[in-house]
Design a protein around this motif. Structure first.
Motif, mmCIF file in Angstrom:
data_model
loop_
_atom_site.group_PDB
_atom_site.id
_atom_site.type_symbol
_atom_site.label_atom_id
_atom_site.label_comp_id
_atom_site.label_asym_id
_atom_site.label_seq_id
_atom_site.Cartn_x
_atom_site.Cartn_y
_atom_site.Cartn_z
ATOM 1 N N HIS A 21 125.063 106.990 37.602
ATOM 2 C CA HIS A 21 123.895 108.188 38.273
ATOM 3 C C HIS A 21 124.386 108.175 39.361
ATOM 4 C CE1 HIS A 21 121.163 107.466 35.041
ATOM 5 N NE2 HIS A 21 120.939 106.452 35.362
ATOM 6 N N ALA A 22 125.490 107.985 39.685
ATOM 7 C CA ALA A 22 126.182 108.566 41.123
ATOM 8 C C ALA A 22 125.697 109.938 41.607
ATOM 9 C CB ALA A 22 127.234 107.841 41.905
ATOM 10 N N GLY A 23 126.130 110.573 42.514
ATOM 11 C CA GLY A 23 126.343 112.327 42.786
ATOM 12 C C GLY A 23 125.835 112.797 42.215
ATOM 13 N N THR A 24 124.091 112.345 40.936
ATOM 14 C CA THR A 24 124.048 113.416 40.362
ATOM 15 C C THR A 24 123.107 114.160 40.881
ATOM 16 O OG1 THR A 24 122.194 111.713 38.980
ATOM 17 C CG2 THR A 24 124.487 111.803 38.904
ATOM 18 N N ASP A 25 121.712 114.798 40.930
ATOM 19 C CA ASP A 25 120.551 114.933 40.999
ATOM 20 C C ASP A 25 118.992 113.956 40.823
ATOM 21 O OD1 ASP A 25 120.198 114.516 38.689
ATOM 22 O OD2 ASP A 25 118.660 116.574 38.358
ATOM 23 N N ALA A 26 119.711 113.005 40.413
ATOM 24 C CA ALA A 26 118.594 111.737 40.267
ATOM 25 C C ALA A 26 118.051 111.453 42.421
ATOM 26 C CB ALA A 26 120.057 109.982 39.879
ATOM 27 N N VAL A 27 116.981 111.182 41.967
ATOM 28 C CA VAL A 27 116.173 110.076 43.271
ATOM 29 C C VAL A 27 115.445 108.601 42.993
ATOM 30 C CG1 VAL A 27 113.603 111.592 42.089
ATOM 31 C CG2 VAL A 27 113.912 110.882 44.444
ATOM 32 N N VAL A 28 115.826 107.778 43.883
ATOM 33 C CA VAL A 28 115.493 106.946 43.659
ATOM 34 C C VAL A 28 113.326 106.959 44.536
ATOM 35 C CG1 VAL A 28 115.803 104.727 44.446
ATOM 36 C CG2 VAL A 28 117.248 106.225 43.956
ATOM 37 N N LEU A 29 112.485 105.963 43.397
ATOM 38 C CA LEU A 29 111.991 106.077 43.822
ATOM 39 C C LEU A 29 110.934 104.815 44.162
ATOM 40 C CD1 LEU A 29 110.192 108.315 41.351
ATOM 41 C CD2 LEU A 29 110.217 108.943 44.421
ATOM 42 N N ALA A 30 110.975 104.164 45.615
ATOM 43 C CA ALA A 30 110.918 102.566 45.679
ATOM 44 C C ALA A 30 108.995 102.631 45.073
ATOM 45 C CB ALA A 30 110.316 101.892 46.804
ATOM 46 N N LEU A 31 108.692 100.956 44.701
ATOM 47 C CA LEU A 31 107.242 100.722 44.896
ATOM 48 C C LEU A 31 106.878 99.802 46.159
ATOM 49 C CD1 LEU A 31 106.430 99.813 40.927
ATOM 50 C CD2 LEU A 31 106.433 101.825 42.441
ATOM 51 N N PRO A 32 106.827 100.168 47.145
ATOM 52 C CA PRO A 32 106.284 98.947 48.306
ATOM 53 C C PRO A 32 105.552 98.651 48.253
ATOM 54 C CG PRO A 32 104.983 101.698 48.748
ATOM 55 C CD PRO A 32 105.621 101.383 47.495
ATOM 56 N N ARG A 33 105.555 97.214 49.129
ATOM 57 C CA ARG A 33 106.295 97.630 50.082
ATOM 58 C C ARG A 33 107.393 96.897 49.184
ATOM 59 N NH1 ARG A 33 102.336 94.824 53.367
ATOM 60 N NH2 ARG A 33 101.568 96.117 54.998
ATOM 61 N N LEU A 46 124.754 104.726 45.410
ATOM 62 C CA LEU A 46 124.151 106.218 45.110
ATOM 63 C C LEU A 46 124.245 107.315 45.039
ATOM 64 C CD1 LEU A 46 122.235 104.776 41.765
ATOM 65 C CD2 LEU A 46 124.660 104.369 42.140
ATOM 66 N N ARG A 47 124.103 107.694 46.748
ATOM 67 C CA ARG A 47 124.498 108.433 47.524
ATOM 68 C C ARG A 47 122.987 109.563 46.811
ATOM 69 N NH1 ARG A 47 128.967 107.852 45.588
ATOM 70 N NH2 ARG A 47 129.384 109.926 44.098
ATOM 71 N N THR A 48 121.799 109.012 46.589
ATOM 72 C CA THR A 48 120.958 110.074 46.127
ATOM 73 C C THR A 48 119.932 109.740 46.845
ATOM 74 O OG1 THR A 48 120.150 107.992 45.093
ATOM 75 C CG2 THR A 48 121.387 109.942 43.935
ATOM 76 N N PRO A 49 118.521 110.609 47.334
ATOM 77 C CA PRO A 49 117.248 110.851 47.824
ATOM 78 C C PRO A 49 116.822 109.122 47.353
ATOM 79 C CG PRO A 49 117.346 112.633 46.192
ATOM 80 C CD PRO A 49 118.996 112.143 45.980
ATOM 81 N N LEU A 50 115.465 108.817 48.794
ATOM 82 C CA LEU A 50 115.144 107.704 48.230
ATOM 83 C C LEU A 50 113.587 108.310 49.068
ATOM 84 C CD1 LEU A 50 114.897 104.746 48.548
ATOM 85 C CD2 LEU A 50 114.788 104.357 50.378
ATOM 86 N N ASP A 51 113.212 108.564 47.791
ATOM 87 C CA ASP A 51 111.118 108.696 48.213
ATOM 88 C C ASP A 51 110.276 107.262 47.881
ATOM 89 O OD1 ASP A 51 108.957 110.245 49.227
ATOM 90 O OD2 ASP A 51 108.955 111.464 47.473
ATOM 91 N N ILE A 129 114.774 107.432 39.225
ATOM 92 C CA ILE A 129 115.164 106.055 39.027
ATOM 93 C C ILE A 129 113.687 105.062 39.977
ATOM 94 C CG2 ILE A 129 116.821 104.094 39.560
ATOM 95 C CD1 ILE A 129 119.020 105.864 39.247
ATOM 96 N N VAL A 130 112.647 104.464 39.263
ATOM 97 C CA VAL A 130 111.888 103.971 39.637
ATOM 98 C C VAL A 130 112.675 102.464 40.012
ATOM 99 C CG1 VAL A 130 109.457 102.725 39.460
ATOM 100 C CG2 VAL A 130 110.442 104.727 38.946
ATOM 101 N N VAL A 131 112.090 101.481 41.419
ATOM 102 C CA VAL A 131 112.654 100.199 41.341
ATOM 103 C C VAL A 131 111.391 99.777 42.237
ATOM 104 C CG1 VAL A 131 114.483 99.448 43.028
ATOM 105 C CG2 VAL A 131 114.531 101.511 42.150
ATOM 106 N N ASP A 132 111.553 98.396 42.077
ATOM 107 C CA ASP A 132 110.537 97.620 42.598
ATOM 108 C C ASP A 132 111.616 95.515 42.514
ATOM 109 O OD1 ASP A 132 108.798 95.912 43.809
ATOM 110 O OD2 ASP A 132 107.171 96.192 42.512
ATOM 111 N N ASP A 133 110.405 94.910 43.369
ATOM 112 C CA ASP A 133 111.668 93.709 44.030
ATOM 113 C C ASP A 133 111.122 92.178 42.589
ATOM 114 O OD1 ASP A 133 109.296 92.901 44.522
ATOM 115 O OD2 ASP A 133 109.599 92.579 46.605
ATOM 116 N N GLY A 134 110.635 92.787 41.883
ATOM 117 C CA GLY A 134 110.535 92.242 40.198
ATOM 118 C C GLY A 134 109.354 92.551 39.648
ATOM 119 N N LEU A 135 109.590 91.805 38.489
ATOM 120 C CA LEU A 135 107.848 91.843 37.325
ATOM 121 C C LEU A 135 107.036 90.256 37.619
ATOM 122 C CD1 LEU A 135 108.984 94.902 35.267
ATOM 123 C CD2 LEU A 135 108.090 95.494 37.518
#
Length: 211
Positions: A21-33, A46-51, A129-135
């Protein structure tokens, strides 16, 4: 399994599994904190924006770490109840409503503190791409994914460093792709699978987002 050194190492290892997914139109979405430092490494690689995707767990009153439900920022907010927990630890409608309002208020506080009121990045037609530090139970991630589907991404991916196999199996049907580095058996608390799993502060989150 070998312990993860910290959230940053986890993010770099996940990025290696998402390199297509590097260099694509993907966006990475973090679950804070906790998901923020993991997601920041992925977005960088991946050179994608982070939100941010704001979601809050609603714990059982006498055991706050046990997820009864989760609420996700939105209009209206998305509430997902953990049916397994609700069966043996029911909350009244009044208790649930009060807890939900408290968590919505915390979401709003974090939105101002972390994003400065900035509008969320668009995900419609993009890979999210939804990201957390664990489930653990997956209740929080389930709520986040269900809410995100309403924003119509072209592809929905969940990426986490560690989770029990049962939770991974349950959530796999909600996404187009699920990446999990480790599914230890028996599964212990998420933090026990890291050497450094300190509680992140608001200042740390802001510093990562501004770096």
């Amino acid at each position: 399994m070998k312990l993860l050194r910290n959230r940053e190492e986890a993010g770099r290892r996940l990025a290696a599994r998402l390199v297509q997914h590097a260099g694509t139109d993907a966006v990475v979405l973090a679950l804070p904190r906790g998901g923020v430092p993991v997601a920041a490494e992925i977005a960088l690689a991946l050179r994608t924006p982070l939100d941010l995707l704001f979601v809050r767990k609603i714990g059982v009153p006498w055991q706050p770490e046990l997820a009864y439900a989760a609420v996700v920022d939105g209009d209206p907010p998305e509430l997902v109840i953990n049916d397994d927990v609700a069966r043996f630890a029911p909350m009244s409608e009044a208790e649930l409503a009060a807890a939900m309002q408290d968590e919505i208020a915390e979401i709003e506080r974090r939105r101002v503190a972390y994003a400065g009121g900035r509008a969320a990045l668009p995900v419609t037609g993009r890979t999210a791409i939804v990201v957390d530090d664990g489930l653990a139970t997956g209740t929080t991630a389930r709520a986040a994914l269900q809410a995100l589907r309403r924003r119509r991404p072209s592809k929905l991916i969940l990426a986490v460093p560690v989770a029990p196999a049962e939770t991974v199996n349950e959530l796999s049907g909600l996404v187009d792709e699920l990446v999990c580095l480790e599914m230890p058996e028996p599964f212990r608390a998420i933090g026990l699978h890291y050497e450094d799993f300190h509680q992140l502060s608001d200042d740390e989150v802001v510093a990562i987002l501004n770096s």
